[in-house]
Design a protein around this motif. Structure first.
Motif, PDB file in Angstrom:
ATOM      1  N   GLY A  22      46.448  31.699  46.597  1.00 26.27           N
ATOM      2  CA  GLY A  22      47.631  31.015  46.107  1.00 26.27           C
ATOM      3  C   GLY A  22      48.576  30.788  47.263  1.00 26.27           C
ATOM      4  N   PRO A  23      49.705  30.148  47.007  1.00 25.94           N
ATOM      5  CA  PRO A  23      50.637  29.825  48.087  1.00 25.94           C
ATOM      6  C   PRO A  23      51.317  31.060  48.659  1.00 25.94           C
ATOM      7  N   VAL A  24      51.063  31.333  49.930  1.00 23.15           N
ATOM      8  CA  VAL A  24      51.690  32.465  50.601  1.00 23.15           C
ATOM      9  C   VAL A  24      52.181  32.031  51.979  1.00 23.15           C
ATOM     10  N   ALA A  25      53.122  32.799  52.496  1.00 18.46           N
ATOM     11  CA  ALA A  25      53.521  32.700  53.897  1.00 18.46           C
ATOM     12  C   ALA A  25      53.097  33.993  54.572  1.00 18.46           C
ATOM     13  N   VAL A  26      52.523  33.879  55.736  1.00 19.53           N
ATOM     14  CA  VAL A  26      52.139  35.041  56.531  1.00 19.53           C
ATOM     15  C   VAL A  26      53.123  35.173  57.685  1.00 19.53           C
ATOM     16  N   THR A  41      48.798  35.811  66.446  1.00 13.22           N
ATOM     17  CA  THR A  41      49.250  34.556  65.838  1.00 13.22           C
ATOM     18  C   THR A  41      48.212  33.461  66.006  1.00 13.22           C
ATOM     19  N   THR A  42      47.651  33.337  67.201  1.00 20.33           N
ATOM     20  CA  THR A  42      46.641  32.295  67.417  1.00 20.33           C
ATOM     21  C   THR A  42      45.361  32.597  66.641  1.00 20.33           C
ATOM     22  N   ALA A  43      45.049  33.876  66.447  1.00 21.97           N
ATOM     23  CA  ALA A  43      43.877  34.230  65.646  1.00 21.97           C
ATOM     24  C   ALA A  43      44.113  33.956  64.168  1.00 21.97           C
ATOM     25  N   ALA A  44      45.344  34.167  63.716  1.00 18.37           N
ATOM     26  CA  ALA A  44      45.672  33.957  62.303  1.00 18.37           C
ATOM     27  C   ALA A  44      45.844  32.482  61.959  1.00 18.37           C
ATOM     28  N   LEU A  45      46.172  31.668  62.942  1.00 15.68           N
ATOM     29  CA  LEU A  45      46.506  30.266  62.668  1.00 15.68           C
ATOM     30  C   LEU A  45      45.389  29.507  61.957  1.00 15.68           C
ATOM     31  N   PRO A  46      44.126  29.561  62.430  1.00 13.73           N
ATOM     32  CA  PRO A  46      43.092  28.812  61.694  1.00 13.73           C
ATOM     33  C   PRO A  46      42.841  29.328  60.288  1.00 13.73           C
ATOM     34  N   LEU A  47      43.005  30.634  60.079  1.00 14.19           N
ATOM     35  CA  LEU A  47      42.849  31.187  58.734  1.00 14.19           C
ATOM     36  C   LEU A  47      43.928  30.644  57.804  1.00 14.19           C
ATOM     37  N   CYS A  48      45.159  30.597  58.307  1.00 10.75           N
ATOM     38  CA  CYS A  48      46.269  30.088  57.495  1.00 10.75           C
ATOM     39  C   CYS A  48      46.138  28.596  57.245  1.00 10.75           C
ATOM     40  N   ARG A  49      45.734  27.858  58.256  1.00 11.54           N
ATOM     41  CA  ARG A  49      45.578  26.415  58.081  1.00 11.54           C
ATOM     42  C   ARG A  49      44.505  26.112  57.051  1.00 11.54           C
ATOM     43  N   ALA A  50      43.385  26.829  57.111  1.00  9.35           N
ATOM     44  CA  ALA A  50      42.292  26.588  56.169  1.00  9.35           C
ATOM     45  C   ALA A  50      42.700  26.897  54.737  1.00  9.35           C
ATOM     46  N   ALA A  51      43.591  27.887  54.571  1.00  8.99           N
ATOM     47  CA  ALA A  51      44.015  28.297  53.232  1.00  8.99           C
ATOM     48  C   ALA A  51      45.289  27.608  52.774  1.00  8.99           C
TER      49      ALA A  51
END
Length: 204
Positions: A22-26, A41-51
């Motif tokens: 669902g909609p979240v902010a990390v 942050t750079t490791a998390a970025l593609p995970l956040c973008r995909a979701a």
């Protein structure tokens, strides 16, 4: 819509588990160094973008800009809100920590997109925190800044999230043990009660 659940973490495993439900902010919170904050942050970025999740960095404006994050959250001892807004530009998301209506109004006037307010309840997640402001304190800030998302933090549980008079909540320890399960429960709790749609999630 601006996310009503914010996940504050220093763990990529938590990011992996918490996004996609669902909609979240990390919010990446690393207290040790810019280098480690940038790496996470750079490791998390593609995970956040995909979701489709929003990615913010706690405290570190330079890291957020260098990594291409969506924005920053600044606290009382960090870069002032107005200065952070000048550096970030008009389109980035900028969160600011506050505890009362006066601080809330000042932060919004200086360019805050949303407010992190608390601690709502007693918590051992972070040392040196002031006394909890309680549900009444959260409600007072919400009333002071209509149209600006107020995100309660500190001692958040699904049960408490369902009763607070604010737009959303931020979870730290509540999300750590079971990120996926906790994210689902918190999102369900938030959806069970009304929350005013924000009129601003970027600069004024």
């Amino acid at each position: 819509m601006f996310p009503r659940l914010h996940i504050v973490t220093d763990s990529l495993d938590v990011v992996r588990g918490a996004v996609g439900h669902g909609p979240v902010a990390v919010q990446i919170r690393i207290k040790t160094s810019d280098r480690l904050a940038y790496a996470l942050t750079t490791a998390a970025l593609p995970l956040c973008r995909a979701a489709g999740a929003l990615l913010l960095v706690d405290d570190r404006v330079g890291v957020a800009l260098a990594a291409g994050a969506d924005g920053v959250h600044v606290g009382a001892d960090d870069l002032p809100v107005a200065a952070a807004r000048r550096v970030l530009g008009p389109s980035a998301v900028l969160g600011a920590t506050c505890r009362n209506p006066e601080q809330a109004r000042a932060a919004v006037a200086d360019g805050a997109s949303y407010l992190g307010v608390g601690p709502a309840f007693a918590t051992s997640t972070k040392d040196g925190l002031p006394a909890p402001i309680g549900p009444a304190g959260i409600a007072a800030v919400t009333a002071a800044v209509p149209g600006t998302p107020v995100i309660a933090i500190g001692g958040i549980t699904p049960e408490r999230a369902a009763t607070l008079d604010c737009y959303g909540v931020a979870a730290v320890s509540a999300i750590a043990a079971d990120p996926a399960g906790a994210a689902v429960e918190l999102l369900a709790a938030l959806s069970s009660r009304p929350g005013a749609a924000p009129s601003r999630v970027s600069a004024s």
